[in-house]
Design an enzyme around this catalytic site. Structure first.
Site, mmCIF file in Angstrom:
data_model
loop_
_atom_site.group_PDB
_atom_site.id
_atom_site.type_symbol
_atom_site.label_atom_id
_atom_site.label_comp_id
_atom_site.label_asym_id
_atom_site.label_seq_id
_atom_site.Cartn_x
_atom_site.Cartn_y
_atom_site.Cartn_z
ATOM 1 N N THR A 169 24.284 63.656 82.973
ATOM 2 C CA THR A 169 24.352 64.317 84.284
ATOM 3 C C THR A 169 23.179 63.959 85.177
ATOM 4 O O THR A 169 23.323 63.839 86.392
ATOM 5 C CB THR A 169 24.406 65.851 84.080
ATOM 6 O OG1 THR A 169 25.603 66.151 83.369
ATOM 7 C CG2 THR A 169 24.412 66.602 85.394
ATOM 8 N N ASP A 177 28.589 59.218 79.857
ATOM 9 C CA ASP A 177 28.525 60.646 79.592
ATOM 10 C C ASP A 177 28.237 60.733 78.101
ATOM 11 O O ASP A 177 28.879 60.036 77.302
ATOM 12 C CB ASP A 177 29.887 61.292 79.921
ATOM 13 C CG ASP A 177 29.859 62.808 79.784
ATOM 14 O OD1 ASP A 177 29.497 63.286 78.689
ATOM 15 O OD2 ASP A 177 30.194 63.497 80.747
ATOM 16 N N SER A 178 27.290 61.565 77.713
ATOM 17 C CA SER A 178 26.860 61.535 76.309
ATOM 18 C C SER A 178 27.935 62.000 75.337
ATOM 19 O O SER A 178 27.770 61.850 74.123
ATOM 20 C CB SER A 178 25.578 62.333 76.111
ATOM 21 O OG SER A 178 25.831 63.709 76.107
ATOM 22 N N SER A 179 29.040 62.525 75.837
ATOM 23 C CA SER A 179 30.160 62.835 74.934
ATOM 24 C C SER A 179 30.709 61.557 74.318
ATOM 25 O O SER A 179 31.424 61.604 73.315
ATOM 26 C CB SER A 179 31.282 63.541 75.698
ATOM 27 O OG SER A 179 30.772 64.708 76.271
ATOM 28 N N THR A 190 23.070 65.851 78.134
ATOM 29 C CA THR A 190 22.660 66.985 77.298
ATOM 30 C C THR A 190 23.666 67.300 76.195
ATOM 31 O O THR A 190 23.300 67.868 75.173
ATOM 32 C CB THR A 190 22.461 68.251 78.151
ATOM 33 O OG1 THR A 190 23.681 68.528 78.848
ATOM 34 C CG2 THR A 190 21.325 68.091 79.129
ATOM 35 N N CYS A 231 25.255 80.271 60.788
ATOM 36 C CA CYS A 231 24.268 81.094 61.500
ATOM 37 C C CYS A 231 23.203 80.186 62.096
ATOM 38 O O CYS A 231 22.782 79.224 61.466
ATOM 39 C CB CYS A 231 23.566 82.059 60.551
ATOM 40 S SG CYS A 231 24.606 83.368 59.969
HETATM 41 N N1 ASN Z 1 28.397 65.764 80.123
HETATM 42 C C1 ASN Z 1 26.990 65.538 80.387
HETATM 43 C C2 ASN Z 1 26.467 64.578 79.321
HETATM 44 O O1 ASN Z 1 26.209 64.991 78.234
HETATM 45 C C3 ASN Z 1 26.244 66.835 80.380
HETATM 46 C C4 ASN Z 1 24.800 66.750 80.869
HETATM 47 O O2 ASN Z 1 24.138 65.755 80.789
HETATM 48 N N2 ASN Z 1 24.246 67.852 81.375
HETATM 49 O O3 ASN Z 1 26.386 63.401 79.569
#
Ligand code: ASN
Length: 351
Positions: free
Chosen positions: A22, A65-67, A97, A287
């Site tokens: 992002t 995108d890190s996904s 993220t 947990c």
């Molecule tokens: N979808 C984004 C990623 O992981 C989320 C982010 O960076 N805040 O690339």
């Protein structure tokens, strides 16, 4: 290609490795956020020029995108850091993220005897937006990467870590806990390594010491692994579909509470067959706080008997990447088990 991100006074040199996320995204015509190249970060962050350090930037590949991050990306990242290791005093990895905690954990295992700081950071709001957190995160991550001990002048944080929302967290203790607010990450079962207030305050006692040996960047990860997430209602057929996957070498077993699991005969049998085939099972609790104590309850005592390994207070992100790393070393079974139980990079607390 390697280009200076900013032209300024070199004193300390930091390499930014831009992977996407992002932080560098913008909206496309359909109103979706898509990754852009580093150029717009450079344009939107003139403050990078005010830092008293040489900052270069390189891309890992096309920004993602890190996904979409893969184990291959982690290996390329480790190889890149190894290649540039002698040329820079520290590294900042700009990353999405969503999977940052996985990537930071993976890199912590791949980079053995790390004597420099590798900081992962990114943003919840793109750099081009007025309320972006990119500036705060990136500027301070660069300062963290450049930090030295005031007396000895040695590297202050010789670790793979993650800086976000004013906290520096050990990479293999990080977890993404928030997708709407700025405080996206939390350090699980370990205090933050540093906090950024008016001053940068380092928690020196919690930071790993400088290694005695030179960096060794590993180049292999085992991908024949999985995560078995237990839930009341899991059936034998569904469990076996995962544990009997062809080629499976290891699985993280996400259990309840202090590492407890059902004692139903079919469940025990499926697990016993898996361990009998040589599949390594690492018991990690669902947990977020506390730890796995196999044997505290009857519902976990049998796991030890059948060779399931207790994951102590490890995060699921660190557990799966540790499994990928350790299995790829292709050691003898007893040594592999020993390594999985050991604290390799500060990812578990041994009591
Ligand atoms: N979808 C984004 C990623 O992981 C989320 C982010 O960076 N805040 O690339």
């Amino acid at each position: 290609m390697l280009v200076p991100a900013v032209e300024n006074r070199p004193q300390t040199s930091i390499l930014i490795i831009y992977t996407g996320g992002t932080v560098g995204m913008a909206y496309n015509k359909r109103g979706e956020l898509v990754p852009m190249n580093f150029e717009q970060i450079r344009k939107k962050m003139p403050e990078l020029r005010q830092l008293n350090m040489q900052v270069d930037v390189t891309n890992l590949g096309d920004p993602i995108d890190s996904s979409n991050v893969t184990a291959q990306d982690w290996l390329r990242l480790a190889a890149l850091i190894e290649e540039k290791y002698e040329h820079y005093d520290g590294f900042v990895v700009l990353h999405g993220t969503d999977t940052m905690a996985y990537s930071a954990a993976a890199l912590s295992f791949l980079l053995e005897n790390l004597g420099k700081t590798v900081v992962f950071t990114g943003a919840q709001v793109p750099v081009g937006r007025i309320r972006t957190d990119a500036r705060r995160n990136l500027v301070t991550a660069l300062e963290m990467a450049a930090a030295r001990c005031s007396t000895a002048g040695t590297v202050r944080v010789p670790e793979v870590c993650l800086f976000f929302n004013d906290q520096l967290i050990r990479g293999n203790r990080a977890k993404k806990v928030e997708s709407q607010q700025y405080n996206a990450f939390r350090s699980e079962n370990y205090p933050p390594l540093a906090e950024a207030g008016i001053e940068l305050e380092f928690n020196d006692k919690q930071i790993r010491p400088l290694p005695a040996a030179p960096l060794r960047a590993h180049q292999q990860l085992e991908e024949n692994v999985t995560i078995v997430h237990l839930f009341p209602g899991l059936t034998e057929r569904m469990l076996r579909a995962q544990l009997e996957a062809p080629g499976l070498r290891g699985a993280v077993l996400l259990t309840y509470g202090a590492g407890n699991a059902p004692t139903a005969p079919w469940f025990l049998q499926a697990l016993r067959e898996a361990t009998g085939r040589g599949v390594l099972l690492l018991n990690v609790s669902q947990c977020e706080e506390g730890r796995v104590l196999q044997g505290r309850y009857e519902t976990s005592a049998y796991l030890t008997e059948m060779g399931v390994l207790g994951g102590a207070d490890i995060t699921v992100e660190a557990a799966i990447t540790k499994l990928m790393f350790v299995l790829a070393l292709n050691e003898k079974p007893a040594r592999t088990r020993e390594l999985l139980l050991q604290d390799l990079r500060g990812e578990i607390t041994i009591l």
